[in-house]
Design a protein around this motif. Structure first.
Motif, mmCIF file in Angstrom:
data_model
loop_
_atom_site.group_PDB
_atom_site.id
_atom_site.type_symbol
_atom_site.label_atom_id
_atom_site.label_comp_id
_atom_site.label_asym_id
_atom_site.label_seq_id
_atom_site.Cartn_x
_atom_site.Cartn_y
_atom_site.Cartn_z
ATOM 1 N N VAL A 141 37.202 66.018 89.744
ATOM 2 C CA VAL A 141 35.964 66.032 88.951
ATOM 3 C C VAL A 141 34.948 65.061 89.541
ATOM 4 O O VAL A 141 33.745 65.363 89.622
ATOM 5 C CB VAL A 141 36.259 65.689 87.473
ATOM 6 C CG1 VAL A 141 34.961 65.483 86.694
ATOM 7 C CG2 VAL A 141 37.083 66.784 86.817
ATOM 8 N N GLU A 142 35.418 63.902 89.955
ATOM 9 C CA GLU A 142 34.519 62.891 90.541
ATOM 10 C C GLU A 142 33.813 63.444 91.771
ATOM 11 O O GLU A 142 32.587 63.326 91.920
ATOM 12 C CB GLU A 142 35.319 61.643 90.911
ATOM 13 C CG GLU A 142 34.480 60.460 91.339
ATOM 14 C CD GLU A 142 33.983 59.645 90.170
ATOM 15 O OE1 GLU A 142 33.231 58.687 90.394
ATOM 16 O OE2 GLU A 142 34.337 59.965 89.017
ATOM 17 N N LEU A 143 34.580 64.066 92.650
ATOM 18 C CA LEU A 143 34.013 64.573 93.898
ATOM 19 C C LEU A 143 33.048 65.725 93.640
ATOM 20 O O LEU A 143 31.958 65.787 94.220
ATOM 21 C CB LEU A 143 35.138 65.025 94.827
ATOM 22 C CG LEU A 143 34.738 65.420 96.250
ATOM 23 C CD1 LEU A 143 33.989 64.286 96.935
ATOM 24 C CD2 LEU A 143 35.971 65.791 97.064
ATOM 25 N N LEU A 144 33.421 66.639 92.762
ATOM 26 C CA LEU A 144 32.536 67.766 92.453
ATOM 27 C C LEU A 144 31.286 67.294 91.727
ATOM 28 O O LEU A 144 30.190 67.832 91.946
ATOM 29 C CB LEU A 144 33.285 68.799 91.596
ATOM 30 C CG LEU A 144 34.433 69.539 92.291
ATOM 31 C CD1 LEU A 144 35.106 70.502 91.326
ATOM 32 C CD2 LEU A 144 33.942 70.283 93.523
ATOM 33 N N GLY A 149 34.651 71.417 100.808
ATOM 34 C CA GLY A 149 33.511 72.087 100.181
ATOM 35 C C GLY A 149 32.507 71.099 99.614
ATOM 36 O O GLY A 149 31.291 71.230 99.827
ATOM 37 N N ALA A 150 33.006 70.086 98.898
ATOM 38 C CA ALA A 150 32.105 69.095 98.291
ATOM 39 C C ALA A 150 31.384 68.264 99.350
ATOM 40 O O ALA A 150 30.178 68.016 99.242
ATOM 41 C CB ALA A 150 32.889 68.192 97.342
ATOM 42 N N LEU A 151 32.111 67.834 100.387
ATOM 43 C CA LEU A 151 31.484 67.010 101.425
ATOM 44 C C LEU A 151 30.447 67.794 102.218
ATOM 45 O O LEU A 151 29.386 67.254 102.559
ATOM 46 C CB LEU A 151 32.554 66.459 102.368
ATOM 47 C CG LEU A 151 33.448 65.360 101.783
ATOM 48 C CD1 LEU A 151 34.447 64.876 102.821
ATOM 49 C CD2 LEU A 151 32.620 64.190 101.267
ATOM 50 N N LEU A 152 30.734 69.057 102.527
ATOM 51 C CA LEU A 152 29.737 69.881 103.217
ATOM 52 C C LEU A 152 28.497 70.047 102.365
ATOM 53 O O LEU A 152 27.367 70.029 102.874
ATOM 54 C CB LEU A 152 30.337 71.244 103.565
ATOM 55 C CG LEU A 152 31.363 71.261 104.706
ATOM 56 C CD1 LEU A 152 31.945 72.659 104.879
ATOM 57 C CD2 LEU A 152 30.733 70.787 106.014
ATOM 58 N N SER A 160 27.736 55.449 95.630
ATOM 59 C CA SER A 160 28.875 56.007 94.887
ATOM 60 C C SER A 160 29.743 56.871 95.784
ATOM 61 O O SER A 160 30.978 56.814 95.719
ATOM 62 C CB SER A 160 28.378 56.833 93.696
ATOM 63 O OG SER A 160 27.724 56.024 92.753
ATOM 64 N N VAL A 161 29.106 57.695 96.619
ATOM 65 C CA VAL A 161 29.853 58.556 97.546
ATOM 66 C C VAL A 161 30.661 57.708 98.521
ATOM 67 O O VAL A 161 31.846 57.991 98.782
ATOM 68 C CB VAL A 161 28.894 59.500 98.295
ATOM 69 C CG1 VAL A 161 29.637 60.256 99.401
ATOM 70 C CG2 VAL A 161 28.249 60.497 97.332
ATOM 71 N N GLY A 217 39.243 56.944 98.065
ATOM 72 C CA GLY A 217 40.055 58.106 98.378
ATOM 73 C C GLY A 217 40.912 57.898 99.611
ATOM 74 O O GLY A 217 42.066 58.325 99.656
ATOM 75 N N SER A 218 40.361 57.221 100.623
ATOM 76 C CA SER A 218 41.138 56.946 101.832
ATOM 77 C C SER A 218 42.287 55.988 101.532
ATOM 78 O O SER A 218 43.379 56.118 102.094
ATOM 79 C CB SER A 218 40.237 56.367 102.922
ATOM 80 O OG SER A 218 39.717 55.100 102.540
ATOM 81 N N PHE A 219 42.058 55.026 100.631
ATOM 82 C CA PHE A 219 43.139 54.137 100.215
ATOM 83 C C PHE A 219 44.253 54.925 99.536
ATOM 84 O O PHE A 219 45.438 54.709 99.798
ATOM 85 C CB PHE A 219 42.614 53.063 99.257
ATOM 86 C CG PHE A 219 41.823 51.971 99.920
ATOM 87 C CD1 PHE A 219 41.790 51.848 101.300
ATOM 88 C CD2 PHE A 219 41.109 51.054 99.165
ATOM 89 C CE1 PHE A 219 41.067 50.840 101.917
ATOM 90 C CE2 PHE A 219 40.385 50.045 99.764
ATOM 91 C CZ PHE A 219 40.365 49.941 101.144
#
Length: 327
Positions: free
Chosen positions: A119-122, A217-220, A254-255, A262-264
């Motif tokens: 949800v956070e990413l979207l 999808g979200a990052l693109l 925020s991103v 997320g990487s952690f």
């Protein structure tokens, strides 16, 4: 060899009866556990206060009933979901002598943690799209970002992750488990799947496809939106650049913070961290569900003038009423 076979067979037969998981990443703090408990409780209360305050401010302030602030309200609600999936559980475990969690509660935590991340990413992707329309298509903004479209985007932001997690749990819960030790301070999907001694091909394949399709999808979407915003800023007026910086800098922060968190989380879940210091492993475990929920409301509350002014007005009115009531 032959003596080991009956033992293995009995373990497999009893695997489906695993009702309690053991969390092995907790440190033996001794009397320091009470100080740690108060610190974690203070962080959680601060997260709840900041996010609830900004949600309330956006809801009661008519001038903030715009798509950008509605998406922010959704973001803050998700911060409450993610932090509440960790902190109450963490507080109980800090004071416990034995760190165990029942299977239903563990699967509930898996659902909350992974739904929160998606949800956070979207939500961040939808906010990038909103900023793209506001800066690159200002004359068409209100025609395109209608209340119906805002509702559809919010439904997509929340509905897709929840549906994906329901499918994930239907694949994970029936797995036959041959272990009960989770090397983290809370439950996550990958840690549970690693305990399975039955075929996990379907669960792993679905998890990888769902995770990478959501992330990619979200990052693109975010990269495309900001590429267009950057192009407009380079060719636009100074006023356009100032507007872009003032509205996009909190979102970009925020991103970036979410990407670090997320990487952690990925490094903790996917790689062998046995040789890392225990404190580092715990830090990597909780950063995802603590730093992001605290960072975002503080960032937007301090950086966005409309929200900051609305907070000051509401808090000052309440203070005046309280003082008047005392008199």
């Amino acid at each position: 060899m032959e003596a080991g076979l009956p033992l293995r067979a009995a373990e497999v037969l009893n695997a489906s009866q695993v009702g309690v998981f053991s969390l092995s990443a907790y440190l033996d703090l001794g009397l320091l556990r009470y100080a740690c408990f108060l610190l974690v409780l203070g962080v959680y209360l601060l997260i709840v206060f900041c996010n609830v305050l900004l949600i309330a401010v956006i809801c009661v302030t008519r001038s903030l009933h715009e798509p950008m602030f509605l998406f922010l309200c959704s973001l803050f609600a998700n911060e409450l979901l993610g932090s509440s999936g960790l902190f109450p559980f963490l507080l109980l475990q800090i004071l416990a002598d034995v760190h165990r969690v029942s299977a239903p509660l563990c699967f509930l935590q898996v659902f909350i943690v992974h739904a929160y991340g998606a949800v956070e990413l979207l939500n961040l992707a939808v906010m990038a799209f909103d900023r793209y329309l506001a800066i690159c298509r200002p004359l068409q903004y209100h025609a395109r970002m209608t209340s119906r479209r805002v509702a559809a985007l919010l439904a997509w932001t929340w509905g897709l992750p929840f549906l994906a997690m329901v499918v994930s749990l239907t694949l994970i819960v029936p797995l036959r488990l041959c272990g009960r030790h989770i090397h983290k301070v809370y439950c996550d999907m990958h840690s549970v799947v690693k305990l399975a001694c039955s075929d996990t091909t379907a669960a792993n394949a679905y998890g990888l496809v769902a995770t990478f399709s959501t992330i990619l999808g979200a990052l693109l979407f975010i990269l495309y939106s900001y590429a267009r915003i950057l192009a407009v800023c380079c060719s636009g007026s100074r006023q356009t650049r100032q507007k872009a910086v003032s509205t996009c800098s909190p979102h970009l922060a925020s991103v970036l913070n979410f990407a670090i968190a997320g990487s952690f989380e990925v490094s903790q879940s996917r790689f062998n961290m046995a040789h890392a210091p225990d404190v580092l492993r715990v830090f990597l475990s909780v950063y995802f569900l603590s730093a992001v929920p605290l960072f975002n409301p503080l960032m937007y509350g301090l950086k966005m003038r409309k929200i900051r002014n609305a907070c000051v007005r509401i808090l000052s009115r309440r203070l005046e009423r309280h003082l008047h009531h005392k008199e």
